[in-house]
Design an enzyme around this catalytic site. Structure first.
Site, short mmCIF file in Angstrom:
data_model
loop_
_atom_site.label_atom_id
_atom_site.label_comp_id
_atom_site.label_asym_id
_atom_site.label_seq_id
_atom_site.Cartn_x
_atom_site.Cartn_y
_atom_site.Cartn_z
N CYS A 1 0.84 -1.19 0.00
CA CYS A 1 0.00 0.00 0.00
C CYS A 1 0.88 1.26 0.00
CB CYS A 1 -0.88 -0.03 1.24
SG CYS A 1 -2.18 1.16 1.16
N THR B 1 -0.39 -1.56 -6.00
CA THR B 1 -0.61 -0.39 -6.86
C THR B 1 0.65 0.48 -6.99
OG1 THR B 1 -1.46 0.79 -4.96
CG2 THR B 1 -3.06 -0.27 -6.42
N CYS C 1 -5.40 -2.18 -47.94
CA CYS C 1 -4.98 -0.82 -47.58
C CYS C 1 -6.09 0.19 -47.90
CB CYS C 1 -3.71 -0.46 -48.34
SG CYS C 1 -3.14 1.23 -48.04
N CYS D 1 0.88 4.87 -41.87
CA CYS D 1 2.15 4.15 -41.87
C CYS D 1 3.24 5.03 -42.48
CB CYS D 1 2.03 2.83 -42.63
SG CYS D 1 1.50 3.01 -44.34
N CYS E 1 6.48 6.20 -40.42
CA CYS E 1 7.80 5.73 -40.87
C CYS E 1 8.68 6.91 -41.24
CB CYS E 1 7.63 4.78 -42.04
SG CYS E 1 9.21 4.09 -42.61
#
Lengths: 451, 477
Positions: A135, A201, A345, A351, A355
């Site tokens: 805790c 947590t 596509c 993309c 890229c």
């Protein structure tokens, strides 16, 4: 249907799903209801020293319209008198002899206090004790919870007190708020723990109100770090689980691990299972959707095990642990390239931009197969992204941003040279790993071209 | 012919906007579906090139002021366009997610963003210092207002002359309330006025002010007067009581939306209504007749479905309203008794060889005449062109349309033209009128030697690339 029966350090439950020690396990009312829904076990909300709670106790992390992909809390351990809890534990266990009733505990760091609470829990008929060393708020300031879990020596000392006193299995719950989870795990093993559970947590602040400039959770204008849990915490939990599950000392001890941290669906649970969890604990998903999710958790997991030809869930515990490796042992000759299925596509060209600007500039936009500069292109026809395979470094970013199923796939290509690893290089050609000129020469020698 | 069939409540329901505004959650859910395409096709499909992925992302990010500004920067009439654009044919039709059958609801998101701007009275544009240049604009419809607003962004003050009592043109008078409530159109007028534009309504050029005065007193004049009345059908019986024009009937419902919906009960509608024509206005007239309580509404069109200028979604809508569309049917006579319409004599048509417009010429089939009963006939066969006005400002025109170059200059160097009066080909849409306003304002500013405005967001993308790196903007060899 696969047998989901789970045996965790001798504690048997009809399925591996336990409610984690948290608000859903605050009372007999809740746990009775959860067991009626079919939960395999429950870890009673931590009992221990007197506390007072605050309002508001929770903050959420939402992503767009997805609510509660993580929750954080500054709620303390049970604020109901310990006698009330013990009475209800006794009643629940009597009603549900086939379910795992584990009790989480946290008391001041002295042996007498721990001995007393162990005795109380055993007298109540609990199947096991879980030590709350995780805790991160409220209790840690009083020398409990994470204050113990973050110091392996304390962890080992207190666990030793408990294992010496207890006749039922003792589970040590680890905090993720450490730089290395292994020393506390070893402390648990050294002190004779019967099981490990993780993760508790994570320290967090979920956000800031941009009108009032107050932080969340907001307690009368003030906030503080709270414990973070839920789906967004899952990758961290999986990592820590994998570290503990693949640790030789923990493995040699043979003690089981109860995994948790963002389990919401059967798929999440299966990932914890194959990374070494014998039982799986759930909290945030129940706080969001209620106990009813247990049906799908069991059904989905069972169907998957059936598809895999497993007769029992135990066959799959830790099945992916041998897959956990070190970077130094990765095959540097393994080669993949991105392949775009132009039929699928939709030309969103995410993309391309990912890229071109975020990776390695190996995707072109084309029209009729000819490269086109999108900055100057003004035609109406959509442009088709194409991978220049000879330049593709196989990083996988394009396939990750592609919104169409199976449109961009990473295809394996034959190795262009024998397999070798970084560790092998360190052993056989150490100069290559420390000197750039040697590295450049080595690349030329084995034909590695980086554009 | 007065209808008493529908209660006021029913009429109010029938004449409220079809789509409710998105709730904040609905808007975010829809906005987050947007892929944020690179070089997005929706932008290219928008005649005004609104940066759609950006405004949608701004909605998703809870930046509604930014979203509305993105829209209005590209399209002064964005508040109307979000509601009336044939998005299926434009941005939504281009959305790459359409291939998976669920394109983004761009129109509804646009409306969500502009509603925020207008409801909170946000002015996204800085007022620009007056250059002292003055432009007169004839017509306060979308083309005139867009031109005026775009001029204001350049510090050129426009005065817009509107013959009607209200500005807004077809947005105010001609687009059914179901698609655009009247106050939306009027809010848009107010928005343009706040940029420093003067709108003078109830002033007709040629009657209340003289064209030659405008040409003398202003640095430029913009003809954005749209079109005129519906031409006669040219068949016997046209003068009978019960033969009406489509636009005034639609206008009556629009005024009721502004002045009080009880006025809807006073609009005359028949039981058996025939609409002659099959364009956007005919669709709207048929819708209005049906919603005012007509028992049966039949649209007549002398050509086939392929020749109809109404869009597929409009045809589907009006059919769902219960309107019958009779193709290859031509009215040849309006029949009457005691001076009132009782029916329409029609003849069936077939399609022959292509005519000058490239469409196949309809020809009557001998002996195929028949009578459709009717107590109201609504004419929606296009609008007459304002040729007299064109002549008064001294511009060349052909086939009823003002001749312009690519920058909307007319044959008179001081006069520009925009909107439906130049739209000899292609669809006459609010969004094309808005784009005309941008083109005309740019050309006028250049002619008057006024600098282009700095966009609210200084877009440096591309400048860097082209200045510093190689042919394809790549830094690797």
């Amino acid at each position: 249907m696969a047998d989901l029966t789970t045996n965790f350090a001798g504690v048997v439950s009809p399925n591996p799903f336990w409610l984690a020690s948290a608000p859903p396990t605050n009372s007999a009312y809740q746990i009775n209801k959860a067991f009626e829904y079919g939960w395999g076990g429950a870890v009673w909300k931590t009992i221990g020293d007197p506390v007072l709670n605050v309002c508001n106790r929770y903050g959420q992390f939402e992503y767009g319209h997805r609510r509660l992909i993580a929750i954080n809390n500054v709620e303390l351990i049970s604020d109901r008198p310990i006698e009330v809890n013990l009475k209800e534990i006794r009643e629940v266990k009597k009603l549900w002899p086939d379910r795992a009733v584990v009790v989480s505990a946290m008391v001041s760091s002295n042996e007498a206090a721990w001995r007393k609470v162990v005795q109380q829990i055993e007298d109540a008929g609990a199947d096991a004790i879980e030590l709350n060393y995780g805790c991160p708020h409220g209790m840690s300031e009083r020398g409990m919870g994470a204050a113990v879990g973050q110091v392996p020596e304390y962890c080992e000392m207190i666990t030793g007190w408990v294992t010496a006193a207890a006749s039922i299995p003792v589970i040590v719950k680890l905090t993720p708020n450490v730089t290395n989870i292994i020393p506390p795990a070893h402390a648990a093993v050294n002190a004779g723990a019967d099981g490990i559970s993780l993760i508790n947590t994570i320290n967090s602040i979920t956000g800031v109100d941009l009108d009032s400039l107050e932080i969340f959770p907001n307690v009368g204008g003030k906030g503080s770090h709270g414990g973070y849990a839920g789906p967004a915490a899952r990758p961290i939990a999986l990592h820590m689980l994998s570290q503990v599950a693949s640790d030789p000392k923990v493995a040699a001890s043979g003690i089981p691990i109860s995994g948790m941290g963002g389990i919401e669906t059967w798929r999440d649970a299966a990932e914890f299972l194959v990374l070494g969890s014998t039982s799986m604990q759930v909290c945030t998903a129940v706080m969001h959707y209620g106990f009813r999710i247990i049906h799908e958790l069991c059904d989905g997991l069972s169907n998957w095990l059936d598809e895999k030809g497993a007769g029992a869930i135990s066959e799959f515990v830790g099945k992916s642990v041998p897959r956990i490796g070190h970077f130094g042992d990765f095959d540097l000759s393994f080669k993949t390239v991105a392949v775009i299925d132009e039929e699928k596509c939709i030309q969103c060209n995410l993309c391309y931009v990912a890229c071109d600007e975020g990776a390695h500039q190996c995707i072109d936009l084309t029209k009729d197969g000819v490269r086109v500069d999108p900055e100057t292109y003004s035609g109406a026809e959509l442009l088709q992204p194409k991978v220049r395979e000879e330049d593709c470094v196989g990083c996988d970013l394009c396939s990750l941003v592609c919104p169409v199923d199976d449109c961009i796939t990473m295809e394996e290509r034959p190795r262009e040279r024998d397999s070798f690893t970084w560790n092998e290089l360190v052993r056989t050609r150490p100069e290559v790993t420390t000197d750039w000129d040697a590295m450049v020469a080595f690349r030329r020698e084995v034909g590695i071209e980086i554009h | 012919m007065e209808h008493h069939k529908l209660s006021l409540d029913q009429l109010q329901d029938s004449f409220s906007e079809i789509h409710p505004r998105y709730t904040p959650n609905e808007a975010i859910v829809e906005a987050e579906r947007c892929l944020y395409c690179f070089d997005a096709p929706c932008i290219k499909a928008c005649p005004t090139s609104i940066d759609i992925p950006t405004f949608i992302r701004q909605i998703a990010n809870d930046n509604l002021t930014g979203a509305g500004t993105t829209i209005l920067e590209s399209n002064m009439m964005g508040h109307t366009c979000g509601r009336v654009c044939p998005v299926e044919e434009l941005c939504v039709g281009a959305c790459v997610l359409g291939r998976e059958h669920r394109p983004i609801a761009i129109g509804r998101l646009q409306r969500y963003a502009t509603d925020h701007i207008f409801e909170n009275d946000i002015q996204p544009f800085d007022l620009v210092a007056d250059t002292g240049k003055r432009v007169a604009i004839i017509g306060a419809g979308p083309a005139g207002l867009s031109t005026a607003g775009e001029l204001a962004k350049r510090g050129i003050r426009a005065t817009v002359f509107e013959k009607q009592e209200l500005a807004g043109g077809l947005s105010t008078y001609g687009i059914v309330v179901l698609r655009e409530p009247t106050n939306v159109a009027l809010e848009e007028v107010g928005f343009v006025e706040k940029l420093g534009v003067t709108v003078r309504t109830g002033v007709e050029v040629g009657r209340d002010v003289l064209p030659e005065d405008l040409l003398r007193e202003y640095d430029a004049v913009v003809l954005a007067a749209g079109t005129g009345r519906v031409p006669p059908l040219g068949v016997p019986g046209e003068e009978l009581e019960g033969v009406v024009e489509a636009l005034p009937m639609i206008a009556a419902t629009k005024l009721a939306d502004k002045d009080g919906t009880e006025a809807l009960t006073r609009i005359r509608v028949g039981n058996e209504v025939i609409v002659v024509g099959a364009g956007n206005t005919a669709i709207d007239a048929a819708t209005v007749a049906k919603r005012l309580g007509a028992e049966r509404v039949t649209m007549l069109y002398r050509r086939g479905r392929e020749e109809m200028s109404a869009y597929d979604h409009e045809v589907a809508f009006v059919r769902a309203e219960g309107v019958d569309i009779r193709l290859l049917t031509q009215p040849v006579e309006v029949l009457g008794e005691g001076g009132k319409v009782t029916g329409v004599r029609c003849v069936r048509m077939r399609l022959g060889d292509p005519d000058a417009s490239g469409r196949r010429r309809p020809e009557p089939i001998p002996g195929s005449e028949f009578v459709l009963p009717a107590d109201q006939v609504i004419k929606a066969i296009g609008q007459e062109k304002l040729v007299a006005l064109y002549d008064a400002v001294g511009v060349e025109h052909a086939s009823g349309y003002v001749r312009t170059d690519g920058e909307l200059r007319t044959s008179n160097p001081k006069v520009f033209a925009a909107g439906d009066c130049v739209r000899a080909t292609g669809q006459a849409l609010t969004v094309t009128a808005a784009e005309d306003g941008k083109i005309a304002a740019r050309a006028i500013a250049r002619q008057l030697g006024v600098a282009e405005p700095v966009p609210a967001r200084d877009d440096t993308r591309g400048r860097f690339l082209h200045a510093t790196v190689n042919e394809f903007g790549r830094i690797h060899g």
